[in-house]
Design a protein around this motif. Sequence first.
Motif, short mmCIF file in Angstrom:
data_model
loop_
_atom_site.label_atom_id
_atom_site.label_comp_id
_atom_site.label_asym_id
_atom_site.label_seq_id
_atom_site.Cartn_x
_atom_site.Cartn_y
_atom_site.Cartn_z
N LEU A 1 56.34 53.13 43.34
CA LEU A 1 55.07 53.55 42.76
C LEU A 1 54.18 52.38 42.37
CD1 LEU A 1 56.32 56.44 40.42
CD2 LEU A 1 55.35 56.63 42.72
N ALA A 2 54.59 51.15 42.68
CA ALA A 2 53.85 49.96 42.25
C ALA A 2 52.37 50.00 42.61
CB ALA A 2 54.51 48.70 42.82
N PRO A 3 51.99 50.40 43.85
CA PRO A 3 50.56 50.41 44.17
C PRO A 3 49.75 51.39 43.33
CG PRO A 3 51.90 50.50 46.18
CD PRO A 3 52.81 50.74 45.03
N TYR A 4 50.42 52.38 42.75
CA TYR A 4 49.72 53.44 42.01
C TYR A 4 49.74 53.22 40.50
CZ TYR A 4 50.66 55.49 46.56
OH TYR A 4 50.77 55.70 47.92
N ILE A 5 50.74 52.51 39.99
CA ILE A 5 50.86 52.35 38.54
C ILE A 5 50.55 50.94 38.07
CG2 ILE A 5 52.58 54.20 38.40
CD1 ILE A 5 54.76 52.10 38.17
N SER A 6 50.36 50.00 38.99
CA SER A 6 50.02 48.64 38.58
C SER A 6 48.64 48.62 37.94
CB SER A 6 50.04 47.69 39.77
OG SER A 6 51.33 47.60 40.34
N PRO A 7 48.51 48.04 36.75
CA PRO A 7 47.20 48.05 36.08
C PRO A 7 46.17 47.16 36.76
CG PRO A 7 48.82 46.81 34.82
CD PRO A 7 49.58 47.48 35.92
N TYR A 8 46.62 46.13 37.52
CA TYR A 8 45.69 45.21 38.16
C TYR A 8 46.17 44.87 39.57
CZ TYR A 8 44.03 44.47 33.36
OH TYR A 8 43.54 44.66 32.10
N ASP A 9 45.28 44.27 40.33
CA ASP A 9 45.63 43.74 41.64
C ASP A 9 46.58 42.55 41.42
OD1 ASP A 9 45.81 42.49 44.11
OD2 ASP A 9 43.69 42.75 44.58
N PRO A 10 47.77 42.56 42.04
CA PRO A 10 48.75 41.49 41.76
C PRO A 10 48.34 40.11 42.25
CG PRO A 10 49.50 42.88 43.56
CD PRO A 10 48.30 43.55 42.98
N VAL A 11 47.36 40.02 43.14
CA VAL A 11 46.95 38.71 43.65
C VAL A 11 45.55 38.32 43.21
CG1 VAL A 11 48.47 38.88 45.65
CG2 VAL A 11 46.11 39.70 45.84
N ALA A 12 44.88 39.18 42.43
CA ALA A 12 43.52 38.88 41.96
C ALA A 12 43.58 37.80 40.88
CB ALA A 12 42.86 40.14 41.43
N GLN A 13 42.79 36.73 41.06
CA GLN A 13 42.79 35.61 40.13
C GLN A 13 41.62 35.69 39.16
OE1 GLN A 13 43.01 31.86 42.21
NE2 GLN A 13 44.61 32.56 43.61
N ARG A 14 41.93 35.40 37.88
CA ARG A 14 40.91 35.34 36.83
C ARG A 14 41.21 34.10 35.99
NH1 ARG A 14 40.85 40.95 33.81
NH2 ARG A 14 39.02 39.99 32.82
N ILE A 15 40.70 32.97 36.44
CA ILE A 15 41.04 31.69 35.82
C ILE A 15 40.67 31.65 34.34
CG2 ILE A 15 40.69 29.19 35.96
CD1 ILE A 15 42.20 30.37 38.29
N THR A 16 39.68 32.41 33.93
CA THR A 16 39.22 32.35 32.54
C THR A 16 40.25 32.90 31.55
OG1 THR A 16 38.10 34.49 32.87
CG2 THR A 16 36.79 32.48 33.20
N ILE A 17 41.24 33.68 32.06
CA ILE A 17 42.23 34.25 31.14
C ILE A 17 43.64 33.77 31.51
CG2 ILE A 17 40.87 36.29 30.60
CD1 ILE A 17 42.64 37.82 32.62
N ARG A 18 43.76 32.62 32.12
CA ARG A 18 45.06 32.14 32.58
C ARG A 18 45.97 31.78 31.41
NH1 ARG A 18 45.30 26.14 34.27
NH2 ARG A 18 43.86 25.13 32.83
N LEU A 19 47.27 32.00 31.63
CA LEU A 19 48.33 31.64 30.68
C LEU A 19 48.15 32.31 29.32
CD1 LEU A 19 48.80 27.85 31.53
CD2 LEU A 19 50.15 29.78 32.33
N GLN A 20 47.66 33.52 29.32
CA GLN A 20 47.57 34.28 28.08
C GLN A 20 48.91 34.97 27.81
OE1 GLN A 20 44.33 37.05 27.98
NE2 GLN A 20 42.77 35.45 27.72
N GLY A 21 49.25 35.13 26.52
CA GLY A 21 50.46 35.83 26.14
C GLY A 21 50.27 37.34 26.24
N PRO A 22 51.34 38.09 25.95
CA PRO A 22 51.25 39.55 25.99
C PRO A 22 50.14 40.07 25.06
CG PRO A 22 53.54 38.85 25.86
CD PRO A 22 52.70 37.62 25.66
#
Length: 301
Positions: A53-74
């Motif tokens: 079900l990964a393609p349907y339940i994943s909250p985001y694109d697994p390869v989409a990059q957003r450098i502005t929020i990199r290395l953020q914690g949970p």
Amino acid sequence: MSKTDTAAAPRPRNEFLLLAGNALRFTGKALTSNPTTLVGAIIFVAIVVLAILAPYISPYDPVAQRITIRLQGPSWEHWLGTDYYGRDILSRLLHGARYSLVIGILSITLAVILGSLIGLIAGYFGGRIDIVIMQVMDVVLAFPALILGIILVAVLGASVTNIIIAIAFTAVPAFARIARAPVMTLREREFVQAGYALGFSDLRIMFRHILPNIVPEIIVMASLWMATAVRTEASLAFIGLGIAPPTPTWGGMVREGFENILDSYSVALFPSLAVLVLVLALNLIGDGLRDAIDPKVGTNS
């Protein structure tokens, strides 16, 4: 063709149903008789369902990059945090489970087929055939599975197909040995000797009368080696011989996480836990199946 010849002819469909029936009965017995095996099976099924079900339940694109929020914690937006490129770790874990499961299941399935066939031939015919085959298997077993996997992937190239072939090749000797031992005993049993007396062919005796009786041993070995396959795939990815990025794999995520572990612990922690949980579930299943086939092992351990 006479009715007698027709009745004596092998029926591949019936043989397949017999093998499947033996496997299902044995697995069902293990699951119902051992609570820890049931827990392992539940965890494994849950991981499989999440991967599907990964393609349907994943909250985001697994390869989409957003450098502005990199290395953020949970956080509420990214439950498990983000990696060095700002990719959502939870989404990459869900998609990465697909590769771990596909590589583990397909590589061990291939090893089961080839190894069981080799062990069946060696144990049934014996003599020089057995000696030559098992000496070749001993040579392969002399190499640690991970080292041999590294060599094969380095030669063949890092791709899903080549990783499956490499891991399967390392597991074939183990399945050949586990199949050979009971075959050598079964070929001397009365029902096999009766088959000889009735004029059954070697193929019919091997696949219709001997193979169904070694299914439990093969299932136990398959469940244990699947855990090894998952670890091997993660190890290959960790040292840079896995599937090329940005494709998400658990081993690759662990590698990326260790490169940035001082900046964010979550990048390495969660994929490592994912590998741990999957391997633990497979080991619980394997231990339960082993106890089901030989209760004395569980009592003495």
